[in-house]
Design a protein around this motif. Structure first.
Motif, PDB file in Angstrom:
ATOM      1  N   ALA A   1      36.229  49.439  48.254  1.00  0.00           N
ATOM      2  CA  ALA A   1      36.033  48.838  49.579  1.00  0.00           C
ATOM      3  C   ALA A   1      37.208  49.137  50.506  1.00  0.00           C
ATOM      4  N   SER A   2      38.423  49.049  49.984  1.00  0.00           N
ATOM      5  CA  SER A   2      39.581  49.324  50.834  1.00  0.00           C
ATOM      6  C   SER A   2      39.604  50.786  51.272  1.00  0.00           C
ATOM      7  N   ALA A   3      39.282  51.694  50.352  1.00  0.00           N
ATOM      8  CA  ALA A   3      39.270  53.120  50.708  1.00  0.00           C
ATOM      9  C   ALA A   3      38.125  53.443  51.666  1.00  0.00           C
ATOM     10  N   THR A   4      36.992  52.780  51.498  1.00  0.00           N
ATOM     11  CA  THR A   4      35.868  53.003  52.409  1.00  0.00           C
ATOM     12  C   THR A   4      36.225  52.547  53.822  1.00  0.00           C
ATOM     13  N   ALA A   5      36.888  51.416  53.929  1.00  0.00           N
ATOM     14  CA  ALA A   5      37.268  50.893  55.245  1.00  0.00           C
ATOM     15  C   ALA A   5      38.209  51.853  55.968  1.00  0.00           C
ATOM     16  N   ILE A   6      39.223  52.333  55.278  1.00  0.00           N
ATOM     17  CA  ILE A   6      40.163  53.244  55.939  1.00  0.00           C
ATOM     18  C   ILE A   6      39.512  54.606  56.174  1.00  0.00           C
ATOM     19  N   GLY A   7      38.564  54.968  55.317  1.00  0.00           N
ATOM     20  CA  GLY A   7      37.828  56.218  55.517  1.00  0.00           C
ATOM     21  C   GLY A   7      36.995  56.191  56.791  1.00  0.00           C
ATOM     22  N   MET A   8      36.417  55.044  57.088  1.00  0.00           N
ATOM     23  CA  MET A   8      35.648  54.929  58.335  1.00  0.00           C
ATOM     24  C   MET A   8      36.563  55.037  59.545  1.00  0.00           C
ATOM     25  N   VAL A   9      37.770  54.495  59.457  1.00  0.00           N
ATOM     26  CA  VAL A   9      38.734  54.639  60.555  1.00  0.00           C
ATOM     27  C   VAL A   9      39.131  56.103  60.701  1.00  0.00           C
ATOM     28  N   ALA A  10      39.326  56.797  59.586  1.00  0.00           N
ATOM     29  CA  ALA A  10      39.677  58.223  59.646  1.00  0.00           C
ATOM     30  C   ALA A  10      38.540  59.042  60.236  1.00  0.00           C
ATOM     31  N   LEU A  11      37.312  58.635  59.978  1.00  0.00           N
ATOM     32  CA  LEU A  11      36.149  59.369  60.467  1.00  0.00           C
ATOM     33  C   LEU A  11      35.859  59.091  61.933  1.00  0.00           C
ATOM     34  N   LYS A  12      35.857  57.820  62.309  1.00  0.00           N
ATOM     35  CA  LYS A  12      35.436  57.445  63.656  1.00  0.00           C
ATOM     36  C   LYS A  12      36.565  56.983  64.559  1.00  0.00           C
ATOM     37  N   GLY A  13      37.705  56.672  63.979  1.00  0.00           N
ATOM     38  CA  GLY A  13      38.794  56.133  64.780  1.00  0.00           C
ATOM     39  C   GLY A  13      38.552  54.664  65.073  1.00  0.00           C
ATOM     40  N   LEU A  14      39.440  54.078  65.845  1.00  0.00           N
ATOM     41  CA  LEU A  14      39.308  52.674  66.218  1.00  0.00           C
ATOM     42  C   LEU A  14      39.860  52.516  67.617  1.00  0.00           C
ATOM     43  N   ASN A  15      39.045  52.025  68.501  1.00  0.00           N
ATOM     44  CA  ASN A  15      39.476  51.852  69.887  1.00  0.00           C
ATOM     45  C   ASN A  15      39.112  50.451  70.348  1.00  0.00           C
TER      46      ASN A  15
ATOM     47  N   SER B   1      47.945  52.732  52.721  1.00  0.00           N
ATOM     48  CA  SER B   1      48.102  51.777  51.615  1.00  0.00           C
ATOM     49  C   SER B   1      46.771  51.549  50.900  1.00  0.00           C
ATOM     50  N   ALA B   2      45.651  51.658  51.613  1.00  0.00           N
ATOM     51  CA  ALA B   2      44.333  51.476  50.991  1.00  0.00           C
ATOM     52  C   ALA B   2      44.045  52.594  49.990  1.00  0.00           C
ATOM     53  N   LEU B   3      44.390  53.811  50.330  1.00  0.00           N
ATOM     54  CA  LEU B   3      44.164  54.926  49.416  1.00  0.00           C
ATOM     55  C   LEU B   3      45.139  54.882  48.235  1.00  0.00           C
ATOM     56  N   ARG B   4      46.368  54.433  48.482  1.00  0.00           N
ATOM     57  CA  ARG B   4      47.311  54.255  47.371  1.00  0.00           C
ATOM     58  C   ARG B   4      46.813  53.171  46.419  1.00  0.00           C
ATOM     59  N   TYR B   5      46.247  52.113  46.991  1.00  0.00           N
ATOM     60  CA  TYR B   5      45.690  51.036  46.166  1.00  0.00           C
ATOM     61  C   TYR B   5      44.529  51.554  45.317  1.00  0.00           C
ATOM     62  N   MET B   6      43.651  52.356  45.924  1.00  0.00           N
ATOM     63  CA  MET B   6      42.538  52.915  45.158  1.00  0.00           C
ATOM     64  C   MET B   6      43.053  53.803  44.027  1.00  0.00           C
ATOM     65  N   LEU B   7      44.112  54.550  44.271  1.00  0.00           N
ATOM     66  CA  LEU B   7      44.703  55.388  43.231  1.00  0.00           C
ATOM     67  C   LEU B   7      45.192  54.537  42.065  1.00  0.00           C
TER      68      LEU B   7
ATOM     69  N   ILE C   1      38.673  63.175  50.203  1.00  0.00           N
ATOM     70  CA  ILE C   1      38.735  61.713  50.155  1.00  0.00           C
ATOM     71  C   ILE C   1      37.327  61.143  49.962  1.00  0.00           C
ATOM     72  N   THR C   2      36.337  61.725  50.615  1.00  0.00           N
ATOM     73  CA  THR C   2      34.950  61.272  50.453  1.00  0.00           C
ATOM     74  C   THR C   2      34.498  61.450  49.014  1.00  0.00           C
ATOM     75  N   LEU C   3      34.804  62.596  48.407  1.00  0.00           N
ATOM     76  CA  LEU C   3      34.458  62.821  46.995  1.00  0.00           C
ATOM     77  C   LEU C   3      35.193  61.845  46.076  1.00  0.00           C
ATOM     78  N   SER C   4      36.435  61.564  46.411  1.00  0.00           N
ATOM     79  CA  SER C   4      37.208  60.623  45.618  1.00  0.00           C
ATOM     80  C   SER C   4      36.610  59.226  45.666  1.00  0.00           C
ATOM     81  N   VAL C   5      36.244  58.777  46.862  1.00  0.00           N
ATOM     82  CA  VAL C   5      35.658  57.444  47.017  1.00  0.00           C
ATOM     83  C   VAL C   5      34.287  57.387  46.323  1.00  0.00           C
ATOM     84  N   ALA C   6      33.496  58.433  46.467  1.00  0.00           N
ATOM     85  CA  ALA C   6      32.179  58.468  45.803  1.00  0.00           C
ATOM     86  C   ALA C   6      32.336  58.422  44.283  1.00  0.00           C
ATOM     87  N   SER C   7      33.308  59.130  43.760  1.00  0.00           N
ATOM     88  CA  SER C   7      33.564  59.122  42.325  1.00  0.00           C
ATOM     89  C   SER C   7      34.048  57.747  41.863  1.00  0.00           C
TER      90      SER C   7
END
Length: 189
Positions: free
Chosen positions: A125-139, A67-73, A159-165
């Motif tokens: 911010a929302s896409a960055t937050a979910i991107g960190m979960v995709a990168l590192k996971g959450l435990n 939903s965070a990436l859909r929101y960024m879109l 996704i990283t290029l999209s967020v940077a853009s």
């Protein structure tokens, strides 16, 4: 010897303001469009296991699952549309009128730019937050999300290029807000 006519300082500042407004709005549109395109082409199939013994897991990484990436879109589409519309308004106001638009015009333009800037940073911010979960996971106790990026390199790169853009579009909008505030302040003095 020819003498060059110098434009009055007020006219030079107004021309510089107009050029910077148009350029930054154009750049914000381009960056937001780039972000949209990168999101839309980011889909990737994930295969875990070996081809010889059969895959243990076959999945798909898509922006639409988050939903965070859909929101960024949606935010980036809004930035594109409203940047184009505001560019047209600025062009008409600056070029079509013989006098400098009044402080009301600059005030509403500033408010508009601030709203767009706030939307842009919220999407980033929302896409960055979910991107960190995709990168590192959450435990954490009670919740565990595995990282996706070790298995979906192309997806995470796009996704990283999209967020940077999208952050670059935010920077353009933040600069527009600062320039607009300075212009409004100079008019009110």
């Amino acid at each position: 010897m020819e003498t060059k006519e110098r434009l009055p300082k007020n006219t030079q500042c107004s021309n510089l303001f107009t050029i910077s407004q148009i350029l930054l709005r154009f750049l914000a549109t381009i960056f937001a469009m780039t972000s949209i395109i990168m999101l839309l082409v980011s889909n990737e199939e994930i295969y875990i296991g070996s081809e010889a013994f059969g895959y243990l897991f076959v999945g798909k990484a898509q922006y639409s699952y988050s939903s965070a990436l859909r929101y960024m879109l949606v935010v980036d589409v809004g930035i594109c549309v409203f940047s184009v519309l505001s560019t047209i308004v600025v062009l008409k106001a600056m070029k079509c009128s013989k006098n400098d638009p009044g402080h009301d015009f600059y005030f509403y333009l500033l408010i508009f730019d601030e709203v767009m800037m706030i939307m842009a940073i919220s999407g980033c911010a929302s896409a960055t937050a979910i991107g960190m979960v995709a990168l590192k996971g959450l435990n954490k106790p009670g919740i565990s999300w595995a990282p996706v990026c070790p298995y979906a390199h192309r997806f995470c790169s796009k996704i990283t290029l999209s967020v940077a853009s999208s952050y670059a579009a935010f920077a353009c909008l933040a600069t527009l807000t600062i320039i607009g505030a300075c212009k409004l302040k100079s008019l009110l003095q």
